[in-house]
Design an enzyme around this catalytic site. Structure first.
Site, PDB file in Angstrom:
ATOM      1  N   HIS A 106       1.088  -1.014  -0.178  1.00  0.00           N
ATOM      2  CA  HIS A 106       0.586   0.026  -0.068  1.00  0.00           C
ATOM      3  C   HIS A 106       1.090   0.984   0.313  1.00  0.00           C
ATOM      4  O   HIS A 106       2.418   1.185   0.237  1.00  0.00           O
ATOM      5  CB  HIS A 106      -1.031  -0.386   1.479  1.00  0.00           C
ATOM      6  CG  HIS A 106       0.032  -0.040   2.536  1.00  0.00           C
ATOM      7  ND1 HIS A 106       0.602   0.595   2.914  1.00  0.00           N
ATOM      8  CD2 HIS A 106      -0.011  -1.330   3.472  1.00  0.00           C
ATOM      9  CE1 HIS A 106       0.492   1.342   3.940  1.00  0.00           C
ATOM     10  NE2 HIS A 106       1.292  -0.337   4.656  1.00  0.00           N
ATOM     11  N   CYS A 145       2.871  -5.095   7.056  1.00  0.00           N
ATOM     12  CA  CYS A 145       2.492  -4.762   5.092  1.00  0.00           C
ATOM     13  C   CYS A 145       4.070  -3.685   4.608  1.00  0.00           C
ATOM     14  O   CYS A 145       5.218  -4.004   4.892  1.00  0.00           O
ATOM     15  CB  CYS A 145       2.150  -3.568   5.529  1.00  0.00           C
ATOM     16  SG  CYS A 145       0.642  -3.811   5.454  1.00  0.00           S
TER      17      CYS A 145
END
Length: 183
Positions: free
Chosen positions: A143, A159
């Site tokens: 992301h 992440c």
């Protein structure tokens, strides 16, 4: 007077070279590192390109993308998880793409910090940035981030983060079903 001026200039120049040497060496190291990154080949990680492949290199803090056409290649600097315990390595795939994602802290995040909001809507306060590629592993994403200080360092709870402009470009290239490997 001329001799002392020359001596002064020689001494000052030597001093500047000495001060600049670490920066020059660091630049060389960065260039060697980038060259090494570019030598990664998708065939070392996947049997076929399919619709595309991503290799997220957590030690080099870089995301490599190869398109299914065999011609498209992109390399982006990234953030990585803050600890080995939060770093999941192996194979997964992109199962969903969201522009303007909402962020929901994981149960373990809320356990560590009960003051976290239940949900953060899309916008500048959202830790997922402007775009998110959802992986088949629960809670793991590639992301964007609004906090550009995170890129190039360990800074996430699992992440892989990219600059918002980079995730927007990658988002436009990646199809659902893109194979992903975290190494």
């Amino acid at each position: 007077m001329t001799q002392s001026r020359r001596a002064f200039i020689a001494t000052a120049t030597a001093g500047l070279v000495t001060l600049a040497a670490p920066a020059i060496a660091a630049t060389g190291a960065v260039q060697r590192n980038v060259s090494a990154l570019q030598k990664i080949d998708w065939r070392d990680h996947f049997d076929a390109l399919g619709v595309g492949v991503i290799v997220a290199d957590t030690s080099a803090r870089a995301v490599h993308y190869w398109g299914g056409d065999g011609e498209t290649y992109r390399l982006y600097p990234s953030s990585v998880p803050v600890s080995p315990e939060l770093t999941k390595l192996g194979y997964t795939e992109v199962i969903r793409k969201i522009e303007g994602p909402t962020w929901t802290p994981t149960p373990s995040m809320r356990e560590r910090d009960p003051s976290l909001p239940r949900v953060v809507p899309a916008g500048p306060e959202n830790p997922l940035g402007t775009h998110a590629l959802y992986l088949s592993w629960q809670y793991y994403r590639i992301h964007g981030t609004h906090d550009t200080r995170k890129i190039g360092r360990p800074s996430s709870d699992g992440c892989i983060g990219l600059y918002n402009e980079h995730i927007a470009r990658l988002y436009g290239l990646v199809e659902v079903g893109t194979q992903v490997r975290l190494i």
